[in-house]
Motif scaffolding. Sequence first.
Motif, PDB file in Angstrom:
ATOM      1  N   VAL A 139       0.988  -1.102  -0.149  1.00 46.37           N
ATOM      2  CA  VAL A 139      -0.031   0.057   0.001  1.00 46.37           C
ATOM      3  C   VAL A 139       0.869   1.216  -0.022  1.00 46.37           C
ATOM      4  O   VAL A 139       0.580   2.248  -0.735  1.00 46.37           O
ATOM      5  CB  VAL A 139      -1.039   0.054   1.174  1.00 46.37           C
ATOM      6  CG1 VAL A 139      -1.753   1.398   1.366  1.00 46.37           C
ATOM      7  CG2 VAL A 139      -1.955  -1.257   0.978  1.00 46.37           C
ATOM      8  N   TYR A 142       2.277   1.765  -3.668  1.00 44.35           N
ATOM      9  CA  TYR A 142       1.075   2.313  -4.475  1.00 44.35           C
ATOM     10  C   TYR A 142       0.845   3.744  -3.974  1.00 44.35           C
ATOM     11  O   TYR A 142       0.852   4.682  -5.142  1.00 44.35           O
ATOM     12  CB  TYR A 142      -0.013   1.300  -4.390  1.00 44.35           C
ATOM     13  CG  TYR A 142      -1.466   2.094  -4.901  1.00 44.35           C
ATOM     14  CD1 TYR A 142      -1.414   2.442  -6.192  1.00 44.35           C
ATOM     15  CD2 TYR A 142      -2.112   2.723  -4.044  1.00 44.35           C
ATOM     16  CE1 TYR A 142      -2.629   3.072  -6.725  1.00 44.35           C
ATOM     17  CE2 TYR A 142      -3.365   3.464  -4.319  1.00 44.35           C
ATOM     18  CZ  TYR A 142      -3.532   3.425  -5.804  1.00 44.35           C
ATOM     19  OH  TYR A 142      -4.650   4.301  -6.340  1.00 44.35           O
ATOM     20  N   GLN A 174      -2.665  -1.439  -4.886  1.00 44.94           N
ATOM     21  CA  GLN A 174      -3.716  -0.480  -5.361  1.00 44.94           C
ATOM     22  C   GLN A 174      -4.898  -1.474  -4.899  1.00 44.94           C
ATOM     23  O   GLN A 174      -6.102  -0.797  -4.226  1.00 44.94           O
ATOM     24  CB  GLN A 174      -3.570  -0.253  -6.784  1.00 44.94           C
ATOM     25  CG  GLN A 174      -5.104   0.578  -7.280  1.00 44.94           C
ATOM     26  CD  GLN A 174      -4.896   0.977  -8.721  1.00 44.94           C
ATOM     27  OE1 GLN A 174      -4.001   0.388  -9.483  1.00 44.94           O
ATOM     28  NE2 GLN A 174      -5.798   1.865  -9.276  1.00 44.94           N
ATOM     29  N   ALA A 175      -5.059  -2.498  -5.314  1.00 43.96           N
ATOM     30  CA  ALA A 175      -6.150  -3.282  -4.817  1.00 43.96           C
ATOM     31  C   ALA A 175      -6.332  -3.525  -3.280  1.00 43.96           C
ATOM     32  O   ALA A 175      -7.479  -3.149  -2.770  1.00 43.96           O
ATOM     33  CB  ALA A 175      -5.871  -4.754  -5.513  1.00 43.96           C
ATOM     34  N   ALA A 177      -5.184  -1.251  -1.195  1.00 40.51           N
ATOM     35  CA  ALA A 177      -5.511  -0.007  -0.631  1.00 40.51           C
ATOM     36  C   ALA A 177      -7.150   0.532  -0.813  1.00 40.51           C
ATOM     37  O   ALA A 177      -7.925   0.755  -0.021  1.00 40.51           O
ATOM     38  CB  ALA A 177      -4.833   1.238  -1.305  1.00 40.51           C
ATOM     39  N   HIS A 178      -7.671  -0.078  -2.000  1.00 38.10           N
ATOM     40  CA  HIS A 178      -9.018  -0.032  -2.165  1.00 38.10           C
ATOM     41  C   HIS A 178      -9.907  -0.827  -1.140  1.00 38.10           C
ATOM     42  O   HIS A 178     -11.011  -0.425  -0.743  1.00 38.10           O
ATOM     43  CB  HIS A 178      -9.349  -0.365  -3.596  1.00 38.10           C
ATOM     44  CG  HIS A 178     -10.774  -0.290  -3.953  1.00 38.10           C
ATOM     45  ND1 HIS A 178     -11.465   0.786  -4.230  1.00 38.10           N
ATOM     46  CD2 HIS A 178     -11.795  -1.458  -4.333  1.00 38.10           C
ATOM     47  CE1 HIS A 178     -12.850   0.576  -4.723  1.00 38.10           C
ATOM     48  NE2 HIS A 178     -12.955  -0.644  -4.768  1.00 38.10           N
ATOM     49  N   LYS A 179      -9.342  -2.238  -1.268  1.00 33.09           N
ATOM     50  CA  LYS A 179     -10.185  -3.122  -0.326  1.00 33.09           C
ATOM     51  C   LYS A 179     -10.106  -2.754   1.090  1.00 33.09           C
ATOM     52  O   LYS A 179     -11.028  -2.757   2.030  1.00 33.09           O
ATOM     53  CB  LYS A 179      -9.539  -4.444  -0.293  1.00 33.09           C
ATOM     54  CG  LYS A 179     -10.026  -5.688   0.615  1.00 33.09           C
ATOM     55  CD  LYS A 179      -9.204  -6.913   0.282  1.00 33.09           C
ATOM     56  CE  LYS A 179      -9.851  -7.921   1.221  1.00 33.09           C
ATOM     57  NZ  LYS A 179      -9.213  -9.168   1.325  1.00 33.09           N
ATOM     58  N   LYS A 180      -9.329  -2.241   1.763  1.00 26.60           N
ATOM     59  CA  LYS A 180      -8.983  -1.698   3.073  1.00 26.60           C
ATOM     60  C   LYS A 180      -9.523  -0.429   3.254  1.00 26.60           C
ATOM     61  O   LYS A 180      -9.418   0.264   4.230  1.00 26.60           O
ATOM     62  CB  LYS A 180      -7.540  -1.938   3.799  1.00 26.60           C
ATOM     63  CG  LYS A 180      -7.017  -3.495   3.853  1.00 26.60           C
ATOM     64  CD  LYS A 180      -5.901  -3.786   4.244  1.00 26.60           C
ATOM     65  CE  LYS A 180      -5.577  -5.108   4.014  1.00 26.60           C
ATOM     66  NZ  LYS A 180      -6.225  -5.759   5.314  1.00 26.60           N
ATOM     67  N   ARG A 181      -9.839   0.410   1.982  1.00 22.50           N
ATOM     68  CA  ARG A 181     -10.171   1.711   2.162  1.00 22.50           C
ATOM     69  C   ARG A 181      -9.117   2.723   2.770  1.00 22.50           C
ATOM     70  O   ARG A 181      -9.467   3.611   3.737  1.00 22.50           O
ATOM     71  CB  ARG A 181     -11.468   1.800   3.044  1.00 22.50           C
ATOM     72  CG  ARG A 181     -12.825   1.180   2.239  1.00 22.50           C
ATOM     73  CD  ARG A 181     -13.975   1.159   3.276  1.00 22.50           C
ATOM     74  NE  ARG A 181     -15.048   0.030   3.012  1.00 22.50           N
ATOM     75  CZ  ARG A 181     -15.944   0.418   2.133  1.00 22.50           C
ATOM     76  NH1 ARG A 181     -16.080   1.514   1.554  1.00 22.50           N
ATOM     77  NH2 ARG A 181     -16.930  -0.594   1.712  1.00 22.50           N
ATOM     78  N   SER A 183      -6.967   5.437   1.909  1.00 24.90           N
ATOM     79  CA  SER A 183      -6.739   6.710   0.886  1.00 24.90           C
ATOM     80  C   SER A 183      -6.126   7.830   1.441  1.00 24.90           C
ATOM     81  O   SER A 183      -6.224   8.061   2.757  1.00 24.90           O
ATOM     82  CB  SER A 183      -7.748   7.159   0.106  1.00 24.90           C
ATOM     83  OG  SER A 183      -8.750   7.420   0.771  1.00 24.90           O
TER      84      SER A 183
END
Length: 186
Positions: A139, A142, A174-175, A177-181, A183
Amino acid sequence: MSTPWTGHATIMGMRKRPFHDVDAVLRRYGGDTRSARSAYRQFMWEGINQPDDDTLGRFQNDTRMEGGRLHPGLWVIGDQEFEREMMAKDKQRRVKVARFAREGWNVERLSLFVADRMNLDPALLARRSRGEAGQARKVVAYLGYRVLGIPVAEIARHLRVGGSAVSMMLAEGQALAHKKRISLPE
């Protein structure tokens, strides 16, 4: 026409490179792969053999600008609408990166941020590992590279890996970061 240092060979199906989005390019030239490659080849040949005055003028002006051949105006190949769209997106990204830099974001701060979001000891991110700490490192790679614009070499030094390892972390980072929210604050 085939040059090893461009994406042309990949777009034409002679090489496979996972980091090239061939379909995105070919969609601009036709509905099916065969006709799109034919139209793309024609577009490239026309550009090489008879550049229009506008393209040639922009190229000449861009190479004289600060940054010379590294100026973003030389990075995009496509019709004028596509070039404008890509340049606008690049400008938005640069403004965002500059804002994060002004706010003091760097790879160290990012590591602390990601460790906090994942409830990890930040020291765990400094060494190679699997599990949650390994995911956190991805993460960091990314967000550091794609969002903050931190050079791969700097991220690699921080994570104590090579640049190629950082590059390989990006998609999974990236995946995750998205999955674990996870940002960065807008």
